[in-house]
Design a protein around this motif. Sequence first.
Motif, PDB file in Angstrom:
ATOM      1  N   ILE A  55      78.335  73.576 -86.861  1.00 28.29           N
ATOM      2  CA  ILE A  55      79.102  72.728 -85.935  1.00 28.29           C
ATOM      3  C   ILE A  55      80.089  73.688 -85.276  1.00 28.29           C
ATOM      4  O   ILE A  55      81.294  73.659 -85.501  1.00 28.29           O
ATOM      5  N   PHE A  56      79.528  74.593 -84.511  1.00 25.58           N
ATOM      6  CA  PHE A  56      80.307  75.734 -84.016  1.00 25.58           C
ATOM      7  C   PHE A  56      81.486  75.296 -83.174  1.00 25.58           C
ATOM      8  O   PHE A  56      82.554  75.915 -83.159  1.00 25.58           O
ATOM      9  N   ASN A  57      81.323  74.189 -82.416  1.00 29.39           N
ATOM     10  CA  ASN A  57      82.347  73.770 -81.464  1.00 29.39           C
ATOM     11  C   ASN A  57      83.273  72.706 -82.022  1.00 29.39           C
ATOM     12  O   ASN A  57      84.001  72.065 -81.269  1.00 29.39           O
ATOM     13  N   GLY A  58      83.264  72.507 -83.343  1.00 28.20           N
ATOM     14  CA  GLY A  58      84.101  71.472 -83.934  1.00 28.20           C
ATOM     15  C   GLY A  58      85.568  71.624 -83.605  1.00 28.20           C
ATOM     16  O   GLY A  58      86.257  70.652 -83.278  1.00 28.20           O
ATOM     17  N   LEU A  59      86.082  72.856 -83.680  1.00 21.76           N
ATOM     18  CA  LEU A  59      87.474  73.104 -83.315  1.00 21.76           C
ATOM     19  C   LEU A  59      87.657  73.231 -81.811  1.00 21.76           C
ATOM     20  O   LEU A  59      88.685  72.810 -81.268  1.00 21.76           O
ATOM     21  N   TRP A  60      86.680  73.786 -81.129  1.00 24.81           N
ATOM     22  CA  TRP A  60      86.780  73.916 -79.673  1.00 24.81           C
ATOM     23  C   TRP A  60      87.000  72.549 -79.040  1.00 24.81           C
ATOM     24  O   TRP A  60      87.814  72.398 -78.119  1.00 24.81           O
ATOM     25  N   ASN A  76      85.057  66.147 -77.878  1.00 19.17           N
ATOM     26  CA  ASN A  76      86.453  65.927 -78.214  1.00 19.17           C
ATOM     27  C   ASN A  76      86.559  65.684 -79.715  1.00 19.17           C
ATOM     28  O   ASN A  76      85.597  65.896 -80.448  1.00 19.17           O
ATOM     29  N   ARG A  77      87.713  65.231 -80.162  1.00 18.70           N
ATOM     30  CA  ARG A  77      87.892  65.014 -81.595  1.00 18.70           C
ATOM     31  C   ARG A  77      86.876  64.019 -82.133  1.00 18.70           C
ATOM     32  O   ARG A  77      86.347  64.176 -83.237  1.00 18.70           O
ATOM     33  N   SER A  78      86.588  63.003 -81.344  1.00 18.63           N
ATOM     34  CA  SER A  78      85.641  61.973 -81.790  1.00 18.63           C
ATOM     35  C   SER A  78      84.237  62.538 -81.987  1.00 18.63           C
ATOM     36  O   SER A  78      83.545  62.168 -82.946  1.00 18.63           O
ATOM     37  N   ALA A 119      98.101  73.020 -86.141  1.00 17.81           N
ATOM     38  CA  ALA A 119      97.941  71.645 -86.616  1.00 17.81           C
ATOM     39  C   ALA A 119      96.525  71.147 -86.374  1.00 17.81           C
ATOM     40  O   ALA A 119      96.005  70.323 -87.142  1.00 17.81           O
ATOM     41  N   VAL A 120      95.883  71.644 -85.320  1.00 19.70           N
ATOM     42  CA  VAL A 120      94.498  71.259 -85.039  1.00 19.70           C
ATOM     43  C   VAL A 120      93.575  71.759 -86.150  1.00 19.70           C
ATOM     44  O   VAL A 120      92.683  71.037 -86.606  1.00 19.70           O
ATOM     45  N   LEU A 125      90.176  70.603 -90.912  1.00 21.67           N
ATOM     46  CA  LEU A 125      89.788  70.835 -92.309  1.00 21.67           C
ATOM     47  C   LEU A 125      89.957  69.568 -93.144  1.00 21.67           C
ATOM     48  O   LEU A 125      89.166  69.308 -94.067  1.00 21.67           O
ATOM     49  N   LYS A 126      90.957  68.759 -92.838  1.00 26.36           N
ATOM     50  CA  LYS A 126      91.108  67.485 -93.540  1.00 26.36           C
ATOM     51  C   LYS A 126      89.947  66.551 -93.223  1.00 26.36           C
ATOM     52  O   LYS A 126      89.462  65.819 -94.098  1.00 26.36           O
ATOM     53  N   LEU A 127      89.500  66.562 -91.978  1.00 21.86           N
ATOM     54  CA  LEU A 127      88.345  65.740 -91.604  1.00 21.86           C
ATOM     55  C   LEU A 127      87.095  66.187 -92.357  1.00 21.86           C
ATOM     56  O   LEU A 127      86.306  65.362 -92.825  1.00 21.86           O
TER      57      LEU A 127
END
Length: 507
Positions: A55-60, A76-78, A119-120, A125-127
């Motif tokens: 999931i390479f773009n999870g943070l992007w 996006n986050r969703s 914070a992102v 990581l919590k998700l």
Amino acid sequence: MLQRWQWVVCAAIFGGALETTAADICLDHDTGLSTVGHPTCPRGTAAFRAASGNIFNGLWNMWDPTHPPHPAHGGNRSTSIAAMTSMRAANLTFFRVFGSPWGFAGIREFKRAPDAYFAVIEDFLKLAMTQNLRVHFSLTPTLSQFALAANGTFRQLITDPTSPAQLLVREYVEKVVKLHYQNPIILSWGMGNELNLDADGCTYAGLPGQPSRADTYFSTAEMMTFSRAYIGWIKAIDTTGRPVGSDMGKPRTRAAHLAVLTGGGAACVSPSNPQGDCEANCTGVPRDSEAQYKSALAEMSEPFDLVSVHDYGCYPPFAEYSFCPEPTSTATLVAAKQVADSLGKPLYVGEYGAPPCVSGGWGDGDCPPYPSALLKYQADTKVQLSTLWTWCATDSTCVDPQLNIGSVWAVTAMQITNQALHHADRKGVIPGKLAGSSDQSWDAPRPTCAGRRNGTYCVGPPIVPVIFPLNHTILTCPDENRSVCPSGYYCGESTGDPPDDAHCRVL
């Protein structure tokens, strides 16, 4: 005295025998933290082996959701949450994520607004923890962009420890590792993305404003000096023993030849190849033999805890290895496993697929042959880790069975592979759950196995591979009053056979 990787090179070139012993990534039963066990995982730990996805773009997606990153698959986050949720629903266990932004403007944000930026990462990581998905965290896959963010050159970043470019990378790595090294959700660290493909004058980074080879050139030897320094930055902070991988691609078809040429890829420049493409159009440099391929891989793996390759088969025009009989051959993967075993390190196939999977999506009829062959080899030989390219929740070229039916075969193949890996030598079953996850916590009370030795207990398998449909039931630990392990489990130690004292795990 020759180092072990140099013995590997000699054995490859001269045909000598070298004792080979595999290694595993081992998870501690109590802390969840990972280390490398050689040749087996020590008591109190269990081997972690898995096939999963990037999931390479999870943070992007979460750093800059309004500007789709490069490559495609913006979200996006969703969409990051959706990708993790569907991965967990498919009973996969970990993924690889890119830990720095694509563009240099995004990298500058960690200096301009550090609290919001980091914070992102914490949120992400919590998700992942809520889904009980471990993370291979590729710290700086966009190394070339750090050079631009520091108004420097790629060469300065790799070769000059005092340059603003390398100092910026070091600051970033140390900051991320210091914040998260105690988090068991992080399975392993990665350095960059396919840095070896930029070495010896073969850069594919495409740095704007740096058209000359003088700005981008660095040798393999210089790359390895940088790699050792980079590993040192991590391990000075993270003293847990967590493995560090290179996240490099497999060696180029001419890697060994180019590494010994003055100017490297400059030898590929010709009237028909003015840009100096180091692959299909480089007719002036011979392709490496299998022995040279192994020597190049051993050299670039030596300082790392994992042997890392990205494997898309032997398809033309960019992967026509001299020792591949046809495009879907696993010859390079077999060679990589031999190198990893000779070095006593786990093998991580950080990316895999095939050109038809990339161009036509995982539902393309020409996609399955090579990924299927790779997963079968992983199951048969217990390759420790693999992550396909790529899992996301945005378009049809991604793997996500809730997004497109064409990827169902790939997920099913991974589940079958995981079933084989989990059963191999009764290893590979994850011990317990992560604290904070939606499933059983690491620090939850452990049910005892009545009738066994004092101090024994059952641990229900957190991952039980299943085939579609997705509405399966995840098995949980038996309750405190069970006198024996339930059907399909056994009560025994984590790495021993026959089982004799510790855990219930899937048979």
